[in-house]
Every structure is written in structure tokens, then in C-alpha cells.
Design an enzyme around this catalytic site. Structure first.
Site, PDB file in Angstrom:
ATOM      1  N   ARG A  30      -3.329   5.401   4.151  1.00 21.52           N
ATOM      2  CA  ARG A  30      -3.032   4.377   3.143  1.00 21.52           C
ATOM      3  C   ARG A  30      -1.645   4.577   2.536  1.00 21.52           C
ATOM      4  O   ARG A  30      -0.954   3.608   2.220  1.00 21.52           O
ATOM      5  CB  ARG A  30      -4.106   4.363   2.053  1.00 21.52           C
ATOM      6  N   ARG A  81      21.431   1.427 -11.000  1.00 18.36           N
ATOM      7  CA  ARG A  81      20.413   0.392 -11.189  1.00 18.36           C
ATOM      8  C   ARG A  81      20.877  -0.957 -10.658  1.00 18.36           C
ATOM      9  O   ARG A  81      21.877  -1.506 -11.094  1.00 18.36           O
ATOM     10  CB  ARG A  81      20.052   0.274 -12.674  1.00 18.36           C
ATOM     11  N   HIS A 117      18.679  -4.476  -8.677  1.00 21.46           N
ATOM     12  CA  HIS A 117      17.428  -4.955  -8.103  1.00 21.46           C
ATOM     13  C   HIS A 117      17.429  -4.860  -6.578  1.00 21.46           C
ATOM     14  O   HIS A 117      16.400  -4.588  -5.960  1.00 21.46           O
ATOM     15  CB  HIS A 117      17.176  -6.410  -8.514  1.00 21.46           C
ATOM     16  N   LYS A 138      -0.823   0.468  -3.050  1.00 24.14           N
ATOM     17  CA  LYS A 138      -1.069   1.388  -4.166  1.00 24.14           C
ATOM     18  C   LYS A 138       0.280   1.701  -4.826  1.00 24.14           C
ATOM     19  O   LYS A 138       0.854   2.780  -4.660  1.00 24.14           O
ATOM     20  CB  LYS A 138      -1.771   2.656  -3.675  1.00 24.14           C
ATOM     21  N   LEU A 167      -7.584  -3.135  -3.989  1.00 23.06           N
ATOM     22  CA  LEU A 167      -7.165  -1.921  -3.303  1.00 23.06           C
ATOM     23  C   LEU A 167      -8.266  -1.525  -2.324  1.00 23.06           C
ATOM     24  O   LEU A 167      -9.437  -1.467  -2.702  1.00 23.06           O
ATOM     25  CB  LEU A 167      -6.934  -0.792  -4.308  1.00 23.06           C
TER      26      LEU A 167
END
Length: 291
Positions: A54, A103, A105, A149, A205
Site C-alpha cells: 500500500r 516553497r 506548488h 494514505k 482507505l
């Protein structure tokens, strides 16, 4: 729950106090990362392969290129237990972010993921598994890719906090009345000897314990139906339970003001708990029932 001193980071091992990342870290600034929590019993991982699988699915889904293969990270996680000489019940937390960069996006052209993993003691919640827990219902405000996740857990955190403030263990999430899962676990309803749970779509999930439960039900000839149920269906349930790596298989005995059946853990839930304990090779079981 004490954290053991040796942690894994960037495929190396170091003392936890030595772990430092720049403030321009994409997991911190964007939630740009993924994680796994793996249960440990008597110093041994449970469902390790499923969790590693996963982890790689989540990484691929958000376009993070992991710097190791499944065999390599499995070996490192096993070595982490050895270096800490862990022999108790606990859990492992492993986190992977896109890395550190100014920083922006847009993904940096070249960036190395930041990775760390640690283990800590965590006793089993025997009281909740023995007697069942209370829950509330809560609107599902999460995004459309819950199968990943990811570190973006603010809606889950707020739902779980609301449950705690109402004296409950969990929040059962729903979209327009259709139950998806809980804030940090999968949800199930039992009716007429059949288990119902939301299909494994992008909206939930795909829990590793959930997959184990499906395997148990096949062995026990219990119908496992991936069909969503509604908030209205809950009042008609014969049993309800939830599952996760830290909660194992925990009966739900009350949802909001509704008592589930007689307010005690049901027979199918107890059978699944026994199957879980056998599968996980748990020495001191909670099961005191004849099933």
C-alpha cells in the site's frame, strides 16, 4: 507510548534526536506525502507485506519515486526492530514526503524524498474489544482520493476530536447518509449473518485489516458483501464493528443514540476477533468466549 531511540531515515539508522529537516519541507508545508502504520505483536510485524504494498501504491498515486524497492524497505523495517531490540506489542510509523525545496506548488524538477520510520510501544485496547465502543455519525468532508494514505488528515482529525468530545471512540463518516468508513478505521454492519461494508473504491482507505477480514470470512463461509449501507440501516443492524491496525476488530455497540441489537458484541464479530488473534499469532488473547 514510548518511542524507541533508533529510527530509520533515508535508508540509514540514527538516534531520533538527530532527525532534522529544513523548514521548507513539503510534508510540513503542503501535506505532500504519505504514511503507513503497521501493527507489531511480540516484536513482530503483522501484515507487513500488505502495508508495504500500500505504501508503494500511495507513492505512485501522488507521483513520488521511492528510492528503494519493496524488498529493500522490508529488510530495513525488519532491521529497525532488531536495532531497537523490540519484543513488545507496538506499532511502526513510516512517513515519506516529496522532500525539501523552496516553497512552490509545482513539484521541483529534482528532489529526494524525505523518509523516516520509528517504532513505539502500544498495548492492545482489550477493554474496547471485549465490551464494544460507542460512536457518532459525522459528515464525510474528505477529498475524493481517500484510497491514498496521504498526510492530509485534517477532516479525519476534526471528526475524531468531535467523537472524543462526545464521549465516543470513533466517528462513522457518511456522504449524504451513505456510510463510507470511520475517521481512522473501516466500518462494517452485520445483518442476517452477512457482513456489509463500503466497496473498495477511491472513497475509502483499503485497510490492510479489512483485507484480512475478507480472507477470514472466506475461510469461515461468512458472506462479505462490498455494498454500502446507510445511516438509516444502522438501527436494523444485528452487529457492527470497525477495524484498523491499532483497533484490530472492535465491536460497535452504540451509534449516536442508537443501541446496536442488545448492546453487546455480536457472535460474528467475536468469531472474527478469534480469527485475527490466531492469524497474528497473538499469545495472550482477549477472547474468552466460546465461538
Amino acid at each position: 507510548m514510548s518511542v524507541y531511540p533508533i529510527i530509520m531515515t533515508q535508508s540509514k539508522f540514527t538516534h531520533k534526536d538527530n532527525l532534522k529537516y529544513p523548514f521548507e519541507e513539503r510534508g510540513l508545508q503542503f501535506g505532500d506525502g504519505i504514511y503507513e502504520v503497521i501493527r507489531i505483536y511480540h516484536g513482530t510485524y503483522y501484515l507487513l507485506e500488505a502495508h508495504v504494498d500500500r505504501l508503494f501504491r500511495s507513492a505512485e498515486a501522488i507521483k513520488i519515486q521511492l528510492p528503494f524497492n519493496k524488498e529493500e524497505v522490508t529488510s530495513q523495517l525488519l532491521e529497525l526492530l532488531e536495532k531497537n531490540e523490540m519484543k513488545t506489542d507496538g506499532k511502526l510509523y513510516v512517513q515519506v514526503t516529496r522532500g525539501s525545496a523552496p516553497r512552490d506548488h509545482v513539484f521541483p524538477a529534482e528532489i529526494m524524498p524525505n523518509i523516516y520510520a520509528y517504532v513505539q510501544d502500544q498495548p492492545r485496547n482489550l477493554e474496547g474489544m471485549e465490551n464494544g465502543v460507542k460512536t457518532i455519525t459525522h459528515r464525510d468532508h474528505r477529498w475524493d482520493y481517500c484510497y491514498i494514505k496521504s498526510l492530509n488528515l485534517l477532516p479525519n482529525v476534526l471528526a475524531k476530536q468531535t467523537a472524543k468530545e462526545n464521549g465516543c471512540y470513533e466517528a462513522i463518516l457518511h456522504k449524504d447518509g451513505t456510510v463510507t468508513e470511520c475517521s481512522s478505521s473501516n466500518a462494517y454492519m452485520v445483518k442476517d449473518g452477512k457482513i456489509y461494508t463500503h466497496p473498495a473504491t477511491n472513497n475509502i482507505l483499503h485497510g490492510c485489516v479489512r483485507m484480512a477480514i475478507e480472507r477470514f470470512t472466506k475461510e469461515m463461509n461468512i458472506p462479505f458483501i462490498e455494498e454500502a449501507f446507510s445511516i438509516e440501516d444502522i438501527s436494523l443492524a444485528d452487529e457492527m464493528f470497525l477495524s484498523s491496525s491499532t483497533s484490530e476488530i472492535t465491536p460497535i455497540v452504540k451509534v449516536d443514540h442508537i443501541q446496536i441489537a442488545n448492546g453487546k458484541p455480536g457472535q460474528i464479530t467475536l468469531q472474527l476477533q478469534t480469527a485475527y488473534e490466531l492469524d497474528a499469532n497473538i499469545h495472550e488473547t482477549k477472547t474468552k468466549h466460546t465461538v
